[in-house]
Design a protein around this motif. Structure first.
Motif, PDB file in Angstrom:
ATOM      1  N   GLN A 217      -5.417   3.287  16.600  1.00  0.00           N
ATOM      2  CA  GLN A 217      -6.123   4.007  15.546  1.00  0.00           C
ATOM      3  C   GLN A 217      -5.959   3.243  14.237  1.00  0.00           C
ATOM      4  OE1 GLN A 217      -7.926   6.828  16.345  1.00  0.00           O
ATOM      5  NE2 GLN A 217      -7.317   6.285  18.419  1.00  0.00           N
ATOM      6  N   VAL A 218      -7.069   2.864  13.654  1.00  0.00           N
ATOM      7  CA  VAL A 218      -7.028   2.059  12.435  1.00  0.00           C
ATOM      8  C   VAL A 218      -7.421   2.846  11.193  1.00  0.00           C
ATOM      9  CG1 VAL A 218      -7.488  -0.080  13.659  1.00  0.00           C
ATOM     10  CG2 VAL A 218      -9.404   1.283  12.835  1.00  0.00           C
ATOM     11  N   ASN A 219      -7.758   4.137  11.355  1.00  0.00           N
ATOM     12  CA  ASN A 219      -8.222   4.909  10.190  1.00  0.00           C
ATOM     13  C   ASN A 219      -7.090   5.599   9.440  1.00  0.00           C
ATOM     14  OD1 ASN A 219      -7.538   6.924  11.960  1.00  0.00           O
ATOM     15  ND2 ASN A 219      -9.601   7.782  12.158  1.00  0.00           N
ATOM     16  N   LYS A 220      -5.836   5.340   9.849  1.00  0.00           N
ATOM     17  CA  LYS A 220      -4.655   5.857   9.151  1.00  0.00           C
ATOM     18  C   LYS A 220      -4.611   7.383   9.107  1.00  0.00           C
ATOM     19  CE  LYS A 220      -4.318   1.790   6.147  1.00  0.00           C
ATOM     20  NZ  LYS A 220      -4.246   1.312   4.759  1.00  0.00           N
ATOM     21  N   SER A 221      -5.303   8.035  10.021  1.00  0.00           N
ATOM     22  CA  SER A 221      -5.279   9.496  10.081  1.00  0.00           C
ATOM     23  C   SER A 221      -4.453   9.926  11.283  1.00  0.00           C
ATOM     24  CB  SER A 221      -6.702  10.044  10.189  1.00  0.00           C
ATOM     25  OG  SER A 221      -6.696  11.453  10.248  1.00  0.00           O
ATOM     26  N   TRP A 222      -3.572  10.887  11.073  1.00  0.00           N
ATOM     27  CA  TRP A 222      -2.678  11.329  12.142  1.00  0.00           C
ATOM     28  C   TRP A 222      -2.374  12.805  11.950  1.00  0.00           C
ATOM     29  CZ3 TRP A 222       3.078  11.737  12.583  1.00  0.00           C
ATOM     30  CH2 TRP A 222       3.501  11.818  13.911  1.00  0.00           C
ATOM     31  N   ASN A 223      -2.637  13.592  12.982  1.00  0.00           N
ATOM     32  CA  ASN A 223      -2.390  15.036  12.935  1.00  0.00           C
ATOM     33  C   ASN A 223      -3.047  15.694  11.725  1.00  0.00           C
ATOM     34  OD1 ASN A 223      -0.938  15.053  15.274  1.00  0.00           O
ATOM     35  ND2 ASN A 223       1.064  15.123  14.312  1.00  0.00           N
ATOM     36  N   GLY A 224      -4.261  15.264  11.399  1.00  0.00           N
ATOM     37  CA  GLY A 224      -4.968  15.858  10.278  1.00  0.00           C
ATOM     38  C   GLY A 224      -4.519  15.375   8.927  1.00  0.00           C
ATOM     39  N   MET A 225      -3.636  14.383   8.880  1.00  0.00           N
ATOM     40  CA  MET A 225      -3.139  13.835   7.622  1.00  0.00           C
ATOM     41  C   MET A 225      -3.573  12.376   7.489  1.00  0.00           C
ATOM     42  SD  MET A 225       0.785  15.320   7.689  1.00  0.00           S
ATOM     43  CE  MET A 225       1.038  14.892   9.428  1.00  0.00           C
ATOM     44  N   SER A 226      -4.086  12.027   6.324  1.00  0.00           N
ATOM     45  CA  SER A 226      -4.391  10.626   6.044  1.00  0.00           C
ATOM     46  C   SER A 226      -3.142   9.984   5.439  1.00  0.00           C
ATOM     47  CB  SER A 226      -5.567  10.521   5.079  1.00  0.00           C
ATOM     48  OG  SER A 226      -6.744  11.035   5.678  1.00  0.00           O
ATOM     49  N   ILE A 227      -2.607   9.002   6.127  1.00  0.00           N
ATOM     50  CA  ILE A 227      -1.340   8.391   5.739  1.00  0.00           C
ATOM     51  C   ILE A 227      -1.598   7.005   5.165  1.00  0.00           C
ATOM     52  CG2 ILE A 227       0.984   7.813   6.491  1.00  0.00           C
ATOM     53  CD1 ILE A 227       0.229  10.747   6.890  1.00  0.00           C
ATOM     54  N   ASN A 228      -1.114   6.765   3.976  1.00  0.00           N
ATOM     55  CA  ASN A 228      -1.233   5.449   3.345  1.00  0.00           C
ATOM     56  C   ASN A 228       0.174   4.956   2.996  1.00  0.00           C
ATOM     57  OD1 ASN A 228      -2.046   3.123   2.091  1.00  0.00           O
ATOM     58  ND2 ASN A 228      -2.837   4.117   0.256  1.00  0.00           N
ATOM     59  N   HIS A 229       0.663   4.016   3.797  1.00  0.00           N
ATOM     60  CA  HIS A 229       2.007   3.480   3.600  1.00  0.00           C
ATOM     61  C   HIS A 229       1.903   2.084   2.995  1.00  0.00           C
ATOM     62  CE1 HIS A 229       6.122   2.180   5.473  1.00  0.00           C
ATOM     63  NE2 HIS A 229       6.168   2.317   4.158  1.00  0.00           N
ATOM     64  N   SER A 230       2.413   1.930   1.789  1.00  0.00           N
ATOM     65  CA  SER A 230       2.394   0.642   1.112  1.00  0.00           C
ATOM     66  C   SER A 230       3.784   0.022   1.143  1.00  0.00           C
ATOM     67  CB  SER A 230       1.928   0.808  -0.344  1.00  0.00           C
ATOM     68  OG  SER A 230       2.078  -0.410  -1.063  1.00  0.00           O
ATOM     69  N   LEU A 231       3.931  -1.055   1.911  1.00  0.00           N
ATOM     70  CA  LEU A 231       5.213  -1.767   1.949  1.00  0.00           C
ATOM     71  C   LEU A 231       5.472  -2.481   0.631  1.00  0.00           C
ATOM     72  CD1 LEU A 231       5.038  -3.310   5.543  1.00  0.00           C
ATOM     73  CD2 LEU A 231       6.443  -1.392   4.799  1.00  0.00           C
ATOM     74  N   THR A 232       4.403  -2.852  -0.059  1.00  0.00           N
ATOM     75  CA  THR A 232       4.558  -3.569  -1.325  1.00  0.00           C
ATOM     76  C   THR A 232       5.184  -2.687  -2.397  1.00  0.00           C
ATOM     77  OG1 THR A 232       2.606  -4.915  -0.805  1.00  0.00           O
ATOM     78  CG2 THR A 232       3.347  -4.873  -3.111  1.00  0.00           C
ATOM     79  N   TYR A 233       4.669  -1.466  -2.517  1.00  0.00           N
ATOM     80  CA  TYR A 233       5.146  -0.566  -3.564  1.00  0.00           C
ATOM     81  C   TYR A 233       6.214   0.418  -3.056  1.00  0.00           C
ATOM     82  CZ  TYR A 233       1.093  -2.310  -6.089  1.00  0.00           C
ATOM     83  OH  TYR A 233       0.183  -3.121  -6.705  1.00  0.00           O
ATOM     84  N   GLY A 234       6.487   0.398  -1.772  1.00  0.00           N
ATOM     85  CA  GLY A 234       7.510   1.287  -1.235  1.00  0.00           C
ATOM     86  C   GLY A 234       7.138   2.750  -1.327  1.00  0.00           C
ATOM     87  N   THR A 235       5.872   3.079  -1.041  1.00  0.00           N
ATOM     88  CA  THR A 235       5.411   4.466  -1.101  1.00  0.00           C
ATOM     89  C   THR A 235       4.683   4.837   0.182  1.00  0.00           C
ATOM     90  OG1 THR A 235       3.309   3.852  -2.153  1.00  0.00           O
ATOM     91  CG2 THR A 235       5.165   4.403  -3.609  1.00  0.00           C
ATOM     92  N   LEU A 236       4.731   6.115   0.520  1.00  0.00           N
ATOM     93  CA  LEU A 236       3.947   6.663   1.629  1.00  0.00           C
ATOM     94  C   LEU A 236       3.279   7.930   1.109  1.00  0.00           C
ATOM     95  CD1 LEU A 236       4.814   6.894   5.361  1.00  0.00           C
ATOM     96  CD2 LEU A 236       3.951   8.916   4.195  1.00  0.00           C
TER      97      LEU A 236
END
Length: 476
Positions: A217-236
């Motif tokens: 799955q490439v749309n970053k959606s999981w269990n009805g949640m859109s997840i955006n994890h940035s390793l650069t900024y250390g945020t999810l």
């Protein structure tokens, strides 16, 4: 579109060898099968295709004949587990891949070879006269399908990939490769694989894809949640915007006027005494169910308001409907409000517990009871979990109500401390529960009963044991 989807589903069942046609015998029982159609959405919420499934009506299956009633329960991860997994991802800079098993029940939930569960054909499914459909694999809708798949997934992850299955939540798997931590959170047929090492993450995903037919799955959606994890900024960031907008469209609220708060503090919701036919036509339970999921995951700011609404899922009037729409209007005005977790050097847990005193109206089923609430934070990371619960017993004082809220919060604390210790991240100091009532704090530190506490149920004194053991500290 539906006809093509149904034809594809029938062909898949034959290709997967999930069913076969067998001659009917005297005394055979046929179970009704229905079509279930599910729209598949893209990241913008637009329907891109329809997935059709032929599902037997499992509630008509006969215990001890068609299935073993002791082997039907299957687990789903708790919201606490989902949020803990997210906190691990952001705090350890983990690389994550989301995999989805294709047709997991039809393809991999094998029934015993001697089973004879016969199905009547669904609409549009041709079966010659004198024949019926025999399930070889448990189709979606049959009582044992989930458990058969769970057992197969557990066995492969534990025995082949050498993961440890959590004793706290059986849908969470973890392992250490030296000093490299890897976790898998499984939601039925969805696997969220996260590892500190991208190489190990890719290796695990490759093994899974070679074992079962899976899609990445490439749309970053999981269990009805859109997840955006940035390793650069250390945020999810957990974003619910797409699903909230879809809910507003479903209930005709997409053009509503936004609200600034989710509930009117001057309105007390009470149990209706007269049936409101106009309000009864509103899909109240469906609306509250969707709101509850948002509240438990990415939008804890509406949790208290939705908790109040959920008390009236079987009896509501126009006042309750207006309260539901007020929450929706609030969400309309805060669509871009997200829950963000941040990387931190600490995994120290902190909990805040509070209660209102005897605020439940006398007209309701639990009159004069108090409502307890809590929110748990991981230091520097963000909100891990929140809950609101109506107590079932009446409190004699504000101190007693607050004491009950502390005790309820302590159960979560002990569970999450055991979870973290199991994973190899023990809490090295007592977890602090903050409360704003000095009397309740003093009661939690007592080792004896007084006239103010001896009437209370034993379960509420659990907090005293945790304080004595040094795993919990209660502060003002």
């Amino acid at each position: 579109m539906l006809q093509a989807s149904m034809t594809l589903a029938i062909n898949e069942l034959y290709d997967l060898k999930a069913i076969e046609l067998v001659p009917l015998q005297s005394g055979d029982t046929l179970h009704k099968t229905i079509w279930v159609h599910q729209p598949k959405l893209d990241i913008d919420g637009k329907v891109i295709r329809t997935k059709s499934r032929a599902c037997p009506q499992g509630f008509r299956f006969r215990p001890d004949i068609d299935y073993d009633p002791d082997r039907v329960a299957s687990a789903a991860p708790h919201v606490q587990t989902l949020m803990l997994g997210f906190s691990m991802e952001v705090n350890l800079d983990m690389h994550t891949t989301h995999l989805d098993v294709t047709n997991c029940f039809q393809a991999y939930s094998e029934l015993p070879p001697d089973s004879r569960i016969l199905l009547a054909p669904p609409d549009g499914f041709y079966v010659p006269p004198g024949y019926a459909i025999r399930m070889i694999n448990a189709l979606q809708g049959s009582p044992q399908a989930g458990r058969l798949w769970q057992d197969k997934a557990d066995k492969y992850l534990v025995e082949t990939l050498h993961f440890n299955q959590s004793t706290i939540d059986p849908c969470y798997y973890w392992r250490w490769n030296g000093d490299i931590f890897t976790q898998i959170v499984r939601t039925v047929d969805d696997f969220r694989v996260s590892s500190v090492s991208k190489t190990i993450c890719d290796e695990i995903c490759s093994n899974l894809c070679n074992t079962w037919k899976m899609t990445v799955q490439v749309n970053k959606s999981w269990n009805g949640m859109s997840i955006n994890h940035s390793l650069t900024y250390g945020t999810l960031t957990i974003c619910m915007k797409r699903d909230i907008q879809a809910m507003l469209d479903e209930f005709g609220m997409s053009d509503c006027k936004p609200e600034r708060i989710p509930a009117d503090p001057k309105v007390k919701l009470v149990k209706p005494t007269i049936i409101d036919q106009v309000a009864a036509a509103f899909p109240y339970k469906e609306a509250v169910g969707q709101l509850l999921w948002f509240a438990r995951t990415g939008r804890p700011d509406i949790l208290y308001a939705v908790n109040q609404l959920s008390k009236f899922s079987y009896n509501w009037n126009s006042t309750h409907v207006n309260a539901v729409k007020k929450v929706m209007r609030y969400l309309k005005g805060t669509l871009d409000l997200n829950l963000t977790l941040r990387r931190s050097k600490s995994t120290e847990l902190t909990v805040y517990a509070d209660s209102d005193f005897a605020a439940e109206p006398e007209e309701n089923d639990s009159p004069m009871c108090s409502t307890s609430g809590m929110v748990a934070y991981m230091h520097g990371i963000g909100a891990l979990y929140s809950s609101v619960n109506l107590e079932k017993t009446i409190s004699h004082s504000t101190a007693e109500a607050e004491y009950k809220s502390i005790s309820r919060a302590s159960k979560f604390v002990e569970g999450i401390r055991q979870f973290l210790e199991e994973l190899g991240f023990p809490q090295l100091s007592p977890t602090v529960i903050y409360n704003d009532n000095q009397a309740a704090i003093a009661m939690s530190k007592q080792s004896f009963s007084s006239s103010s506490t001896r009437h209370m149920k034993i379960k509420f004194h659990y907090i005293r044991q945790l304080v004595k053991d040094g795993s919990v500290k209660v502060n003002f």
